[in-house]
Every structure is written in C-alpha cells, then in structure tokens.
Design an enzyme around this catalytic site. Sequence first.
Site, PDB file in Angstrom:
ATOM      1  N   GLU A 182      -8.222   1.982   5.844  1.00 43.08           N
ATOM      2  CA  GLU A 182      -8.653   2.973   4.832  1.00 43.08           C
ATOM      3  C   GLU A 182      -9.839   2.470   4.013  1.00 43.08           C
ATOM      4  O   GLU A 182      -9.928   2.753   2.812  1.00 43.08           O
ATOM      5  CB  GLU A 182      -7.486   3.324   3.896  1.00 43.08           C
ATOM      6  CG  GLU A 182      -6.358   4.061   4.561  1.00 43.08           C
ATOM      7  CD  GLU A 182      -5.333   4.633   3.574  1.00 43.08           C
ATOM      8  OE1 GLU A 182      -5.238   4.119   2.449  1.00 43.08           O
ATOM      9  OE2 GLU A 182      -4.647   5.589   3.935  1.00 43.08           O
ATOM     10  N   GLU A 251      -1.588   8.078  10.048  1.00 44.37           N
ATOM     11  CA  GLU A 251      -0.506   8.118   9.061  1.00 44.37           C
ATOM     12  C   GLU A 251      -0.148   9.560   8.759  1.00 44.37           C
ATOM     13  O   GLU A 251      -0.844  10.235   8.018  1.00 44.37           O
ATOM     14  CB  GLU A 251      -0.915   7.401   7.761  1.00 44.37           C
ATOM     15  CG  GLU A 251      -1.005   5.904   7.898  1.00 44.37           C
ATOM     16  CD  GLU A 251      -1.281   5.205   6.567  1.00 44.37           C
ATOM     17  OE1 GLU A 251      -1.103   5.825   5.499  1.00 44.37           O
ATOM     18  OE2 GLU A 251      -1.674   4.027   6.618  1.00 44.37           O
TER      19      GLU A 251
END
Length: 817
Positions: A182, A251
């Site tokens: 991320e 995710e």
Amino acid sequence: MVCSKRSWLVALVLVSLCCLARSTDVSHDGRAIKINGERRIIISGAIHYPRSTPEMWPDLLRKAKEGGLDAIETYIFWNGHEPRRREYYFEGNYDVIRFFKEIQNAGLYAIVRFGPYVCAEWDYGGVPAWLRKIPGMEFRTNNQQWKDEMANFTTLIADMLKQERLFAPQGGPIILAQIENEYGNIMGPFGDAGKEYIQWCANFAESLNVGLPWIMCQQSDAPQPMINTCNGYYCDNFTPNNPNSPKIWTENWLGWFKAWGKPDPHRPAEDLAFAVARFFQANGTLQNYYMYHGGTNFARTPGGPYITTSYDYDAPLDEYGNIRQPKWGHLKELHAALKLMEKALTYGDVNNTDFGNGVAATKFSYNETLSGCFLSNANQSSDATLEYQGAKYFLPAWSVSILPDCKQEVYNTAKVTTQTSIMVKKPNKAVDEASDLKWSWRPEILGSSVSGLGGNFTENKLSDQITTAFDESDYLWYMTSVDISHQQQMTLRVNTTGHVLHAFVNGQLVGSQYGPNGNWVFVLEQTANFKAGKNHISLLSVTVGLKNYGARYELDPAGIVGGPVQLIGGNITIDLSTNEWSYKIGLDGEKTKVYLDNPDRKWYSGMIPTQRPFTWYKTTFETPLGLDPVVVDLVGMGKGAAWVNGNNIGRFWPNYTASADGCNGCDYRGAYKAEKCQTGCGEPSQRWYHVPRSFLKPGEPNALVLFEEAGGDPVQVNFQTVTVGTACSSADQGKTLNLSCQGGLTISNIDFASFGDPKGTCGGYERGGCESDEVYSLISEECVGKESCSIQIGENLLGKCNGSNTSSKSLVVQATC
Ligand SMILES: *[C@@H]1O[C@H](CO)[C@@H](O)[C@H](O)[C@H]1NC(C)=O
Ligand SMILES: *[C@@H]1O[C@H](CO)[C@@H](O)[C@H](O)[C@H]1NC(C)=O
Ligand SMILES: *[C@@H]1O[C@H](CO)[C@@H](O)[C@H](O)[C@H]1NC(C)=O
Ligand SMILES: *[C@@H]1O[C@H](CO)[C@@H](O)[C@H](O)[C@H]1NC(C)=O
Ligand SMILES: *[C@@H]1O[C@H](CO)[C@@H](O)[C@H](O)[C@H]1NC(C)=O
Ligand SMILES: *[C@@H]1O[C@H](CO)[C@@H](O)[C@H](O)[C@H]1NC(C)=O
Ligand SMILES: *[C@@H]1O[C@H](CO)[C@@H](O)[C@H](O)[C@H]1NC(C)=O
Ligand SMILES: *[C@@H]1O[C@H](CO)[C@@H](O)[C@H](O)[C@H]1NC(C)=O
Ligand SMILES: *[C@@H]1O[C@H](CO)[C@@H](O)[C@H](O)[C@H]1NC(C)=O
Ligand SMILES: *[C@@H]1O[C@H](CO)[C@@H](O)[C@H](O)[C@H]1NC(C)=O
Ligand SMILES: *[C@@H]1O[C@H](CO)[C@@H](O)[C@H](O)[C@H]1NC(C)=O
Ligand SMILES: *[C@@H]1O[C@H](CO)[C@@H](O)[C@H](O)[C@H]1NC(C)=O
C-alpha cells in the site's frame, strides 16, 4: 515397528519418490494468473501465522480448503522474526516454514506478501524498532539505510523459502509474491524519493529470482512487470495500470479490526458475497479475503495502537478457529458457483447489458454451448424482476445472481440458505461450577523505580519512548528528583503523547490516566504532597503497541516527549523538563519473569487485594473438557497482560468500555463501511481472551498469571468454551435443510419451525406465525440427540401450518445445541 537402517533408507527413497512435488509454472496475461499455462480463478484468504498457534494451523487450513479456497495469503512479520539486529526467531507461531508446509499439505496454494512493511494493525507496521538506532534511517523511502535493512531481511526469507523448495517452480505452494505494501497510499509526501524507492523495490523484487509474478497493492504507478492490485470493500471498478496485468483484489475487507474503546464491526454475508460476485462479473479473476482467519494478537509483537488483543475481523473463521455461519457457508456456495463457470470467466467473450436502475446482465461466452452469466441488481432499495433470454429472474436489491449455464440460477448473494450459528460461551465443565478459582498474589516490586534507582541511563531531557526503550517492553520509567523549600501541596502536570501514564511522588501512586477515544495525547494533572527537601518523581509511561501507518509514521513519538513536566504550587511553577531524568526499561516482574510461575517465587494467599494497581495474580485451573476453543473471561480486571502456563495470551483491558453509540442495527443493502453494522456498544471492548488448547496441559493443573497495572478484582474471572448455542436454518421445497452443532454437542431441542416470514431473527424467533406441529415433531424426531441432521423438504411437509394452509414454500427452523 522395527526400524533398521535399511528400512529407513527404503522409506527415505519412497518418500522422496512419492513426494518430490512437480514444478508448477506460474505466469499471467491481462485476463488471469496462469497455472501451467491455464488461466485460473483463484480464491484466496489471509491467515497470519503469528496470530494463531502451529497446532491450530492444520484445522484452520482444512476449514479454508473446505470453504472453497484455493490459496492462503500471509505477510511476513519482520519484527517478530528479527527482534534484535541479526538475531532471528522462527519458533512456535513464527515458524513460517512450517506454516507454508502445512498450506501445501492442505492442498492449497500460497501467496506471500513480503512487505516487509506490512501495516496489518501490527505493532510498528511490522518494522523492528531497533532500526531507529541506525543513524540516518528513514523508513520506506529512497534511503540507503532502509533499503539495506529491507533487502537484508527480505533476502533472508526468500532464501529460506527457496532452500525449502516452497516456490511453485520448485514444486512448492507459493504462486505469487508481493513487495512493499500500500505504498501508493502514502508516497505523495516523499516526492521523487518515493518514485525512486518504488522503482528500486521493483528491481529488488525481480533480483530475488523467485520465478513468480510480483504484485504491488494500491500502487497505481507500479513499474512493469509488477502487477498493481486493489484493496478495499469493493474492487469491481478497479483497472490495473497495464493491459498485461490481470485484475487482482489483494484485500477484500470482509469485516474490520476492533480497537480499544470501539464496538465490534460486522460485515453481513449478503453484502460481502455481493462484492465478490460484482468483482468477478467485472472481469476479476483473483481475490483474497482480508482476513479469512484474523486470530489473536499474542505477545512478542502484538497489535498496533488502538488494536485489541482479539483480531477476529468478523472473518469466516472466528478468532478461535470456529466456523462463522452463515458467512463461511454462504461464501463456500459462492465459490462453488464461480468455479462452475471458470472456463467461461477466464476465456470467454464478455457481453454486458445495462437494464437501467442499477440492473445489469453480464454474459461470458466461451463457445456456443459454454457460457456463464451474472445478473446483478446494484440498486440498494428496489428489488427487480429481470426478463433475460426468455426467462424471469427475481433479483433482490443489492444482489447478484449466478447462472453458470446462463439459464438456471444456482446462487443469489442475498438469498442465504446456510445455517446461522449463534455462538455461546459455556462454563468450564471440568470443574465443579460452584467452586471458585483459588487466587494468590504478589506485588510488582516498585521500590527502586519509585525511588529513582536502577536506571539504565540519564539525560537532561524527556525523550521519546520508542528511541529509548526500542519496544523491548511496553513500560518505561522516567525518574527524577526535585528540591522543594517547604512542605506543601503541589500540582504535578505531565504532557504526554501516551498511551498510558502512572505518576508516583515519593513512592506513592498519585495518578493514572490514558488517552480516551483513540486520542493518545493527554495531560495528566494531579495534586500531591511534597516534603521539604528532596522529592522523587517517577513517571511510568506505557505503550499499547506502536503506530503502524502513515507517511513517516516512525517519527510519531510515544511517551513523554519533551513534556513539559511541571510542578505548580502557590505562585510558582517549576519546570522539570530539563531536569536530570533517569530512564529504566521494563518492569521488575518482566525482568524476573514472574509469569513463568517459578516455584521459588513467593505468592501470598489468604486475603486477595482488589483494586490494587501493580499486582500479580495467580490461579490454577483444570483444562476444560471437550474440543471447543477455550477463553478466559477477565471481567472485573482493569488493564494488564495475561499468561497461561508461561505463554502470553496478550494484553487485557476489559475496563476500557466501547463507546455507547454507533450500534444502529444493520441493513446489508448499500455500500458497507466499518461503522455500519456494529454491536457491543457500551460493553467492555474486550472481555474474553483466547487460550489456545495447545497452551494447556490436560489432566494437570494449569497456571493463569495476570499482571494488573490499573487495579482490578479477579473474583469473577473464569474459563469457558466457545461453541454453537443456537442454530437456525431455512430451506425451500425440494431442498435439504441442514442443522449442526459443534465440538461433539448434540441438538437438544427444536425451538421453532415455521413457514413463511417468521417474526424475529435467529435466536429470538417468535411463535404465533405459521407453525406446524407435524413438521415440528418430524424434525425433532430426526434431529434431537444428533450432532447434525439433514431433512429433505418434500411436498408432504409444506403448506400446512397448524390448521390452515399457507402458500409459503419455505421452512425456517431454530434449534438449541
Ligand atoms: C545481512 O547483513 C549481515 C551483516 O549484518 C551480512 O552478514 C549478511 O550477508 C547480509 N545479508 C544479505 C542477504 O545481504
Ligand atoms: C470486461 O472485459 C470486456 C472485454 O475485454 C470489456 O469489454 C469490459 O469492459 C470489461 N468489463 C469491466 C467492468 O472491466
Ligand atoms: C449482448 O447481449 C445483448 C442482450 O442479451 C444482445 O442483445 C446483444 O446482441 C449481445 N451482443 C453481442 C455482441 O453478443
Ligand atoms: C433504484 O431504483 C429506483 C426505482 O426503481 C430508481 O428510482 C433509482 O434511480 C434506482 N437507483 C439507482 C442507483 O439506479
Ligand atoms: C465448448 O467448449 C467445451 C469445453 O471445452 C466443449 O466441451 C464443447 O464441446 C464446446 N462446444 C462447442 C459447440 O464447441
Ligand atoms: C536496564 O537496566 C536493568 C537494571 O539494571 C537491566 O536489567 C536491563 O538489562 C537494562 N536494560 C537495557 C536495555 O539496558
Ligand atoms: C504536549 O505534547 C504535545 C505532543 O508532544 C505537543 O504537541 C504539545 O505542544 C505539548 N503541549 C504543551 C503545552 O507543550
Ligand atoms: C502569591 O503571590 C501573592 C502576590 O504576589 C502573595 O501575596 C502571596 O503571598 C503569594 N503566595 C505564595 C504561596 O507564595
Ligand atoms: C473501570 O474501573 C473503574 C475504577 O476501578 C470502575 O469504577 C469501573 O466500573 C470499571 N469499568 C469497567 C467497565 O470495568
Ligand atoms: C446439507 O447436507 C447435505 C449432507 O451433508 C449436503 O449434501 C448438502 O449440500 C447440505 N445442504 C446445504 C444447503 O448446506
Ligand atoms: C397450534 O395451535 C394450537 C391451538 O391454537 C396451539 O395449542 C398449538 O400450540 C399450536 N402449535 C404450534 C406449533 O404453534
Ligand atoms: C389445505 O390444502 C389441502 C390441499 O389443497 C386441502 O386438502 C386441505 O383441506 C387444506 N386444509 C385446510 C385446513 O384448509
């Protein structure tokens, strides 16, 4: 069996022949990941190995496989593996090699997210605090010191995995690898250095030569050949940055984490299934649930700040490893439906038709006879009936129907047919329920610390806790002394960045405070008596996990940074901020390992003090009978840490109550957010703590040791097992109605059997609707006394309720286990 050397040799040869796994080729194109050249749909789920025990892994993985998963994803937890520079730990729940081998044994693929920055609601985002000792170190940017350490650790892990032949080209289970994590979310402030860093990450990953495709999540500028992927509650609108990159959802947040002071988040199965179906309808081919099993933040490197010891996440396997229904089963059926059309989804031509008002149909056609369809209604308020290719389909609001042959609906995301299980906690039956646990206690030895003695070093300033204690302990003493001209009452004022502070004056605890509502910066203000002459002030600063997220998050301090620390009396203010401060890391009981229950150590029985801060409590208990997971109910305790037979089961803080608001019921329809479907408002944010059965000694007394820092009363503490209490199920005519208990328990009663729309919800259905005595006795006969039962709902059972006829063709049953 007699084992001669020779038979060992034969066995060895046989083992190597049978188990020399074949090499698997993993590649990809713009449509999908290809396994041995074939495009595949891959359903993956995250299980973080340190958040459970090795003894739990085979069961968790079996339940994941049975739930229709193809792969298990995990991060690698750097600060757990390298707690001190070049000192490594791979034992117990950090035995990552064993974890990947168990994945392979379970017949699953693996996805490894190296990070080594992981976020993950994990202490310091997974980065070891000792990195802060390295001069010039800056985390997660184009900084040589950072890159050297990141490369050193990541290379070590990659080499270990290679050594054990765990990558797919070597015959192992690992099919995909991720570098960084991320980074795109926070790279802005780093400017060009961030861009250079992510290019370096890509080159470094490639240099590891693992023979697999690499992914970078939330990285829209991921350099080729890195595949950029999506994280979120929904990812159907995501498009990768390269036509050669398949659409991957790393995710899928199927719930949310829980924080101290916050209620329990839940994500409904209907909405989750909707999100998954929408993703595959929109050409997605690989998705990973975050988390499939969340687990527990045990010690060593527990959760980040705010994060409770429970990391349940509302996952399909609950914190303890129980199957969470209907979520687990509803997803299992979804996975099966998607697999029926794998070929069409990965190779077919796509035709999307928009019918307006949020209704759409997507047809994936492989050839004239092989096609698969999604019919979706993304309208969050209006149900729809869609006429499609000559047939009519009822599409509830916010739902997707799956038609693997484009004719017959086999699944609709809003129609849950799986059993709903309400979990209950049952008393420990191994002991006489009337007999209470017998406690003994001992004080935490504070003497030297509250007298300013035994410090590790001194400074003429108030320094950040992270770069002082380096996360070796939650506890850091700041100790000083001050001369006062005459005896008087003064106010001690301490400005701290948290997370918890205990203040002592001349050996007496004068105040304790923590930053409520997730705001850890606070000012402690407490009056105390000061004597003429020298006075000791000792401030115990306590962290609850270090911050894990944000650009340059490592610079966010903890503890009493700069203060100010002041004494205010009458007209004078004495600033102690630049006094000589002596620092001492950790508690006496940590150093002497009181929790190991060394028999030499003196414990006192008789009167057990309560509401006494800095107290160790000990009791023994029998291992609860059965197989169900064990929890300890720490109601009445304040804040501290707990050990069972020397194993840390995490920080406890039952005194920290969840906010009173934010539990406003739940409608699965419409976009999900973490605040949407919460429960537990106004209750202790975590009352029950998991005691893995592998920590227990059957047939022997087990020791529970509690360290209580705030003041509590152990009288109500007790052990329980977690199992299915109530099971509800419904089925349409022609279908099978299934009910099951767990852990060897049997169905003791059928509470309710009704046609039509019963009033209430599972666990609280109300009689007075359309019940049937006949069906009731038939189900009772078939189910009571059994662990599980199946009943075919035929014509004979339907349509008759207590004297009148109904048009309903479906039956709802509630049973007690
Ligand atoms: C990691 O660093 C150590 C020295 O601290 C060195 O001996 C080792 O070779 C390094 N490993 C790699 C893969 O660079
Ligand atoms: C799916 O793929 C088809 C064919 O490549 C394309 O026309 C369509 O726009 C894609 N749909 C989405 C939602 O990406
Ligand atoms: C796509 O589906 C619609 C609706 O079924 C149909 O009218 C259209 O001809 C199809 N287009 C293609 C290219 O097959
Ligand atoms: C949902 O359906 C209603 C009525 O059918 C319509 O007015 C509304 O615009 C739809 N919403 C969306 C987002 O399409
Ligand atoms: C369509 O593809 C399937 C799977 O490869 C095959 O079994 C079937 O015969 C094909 N049908 C036609 C009409 O080609
Ligand atoms: C700090 O001092 C204590 C007591 O002297 C000692 O046991 C401990 O090892 C020291 N810790 C560090 C990190 O220096
Ligand atoms: C208190 O500490 C915080 C955090 O270090 C700091 O931002 C603030 O300025 C301090 N307050 C005072 C009055 O110094
Ligand atoms: C505080 O200051 C006032 C005015 O200067 C003085 O009258 C008083 O005695 C002082 N009090 C103390 C406790 O020093
Ligand atoms: C927390 O501790 C305080 C002080 O002992 C007590 O008054 C309060 O009831 C406790 N709250 C909970 C939820 O245990
Ligand atoms: C019910 O149980 C039977 C037998 O175990 C199984 O075949 C069937 O798939 C189950 N049905 C549902 C809806 O779970
Ligand atoms: C059926 O109706 C009778 C009479 O009203 C009542 O006594 C009985 O409890 C009902 N049975 C069920 C299963 O509701
Ligand atoms: C219910 O319907 C069946 C079949 O239609 C009929 O035989 C029976 O008499 C009806 N019972 C009642 C109570 O209306």
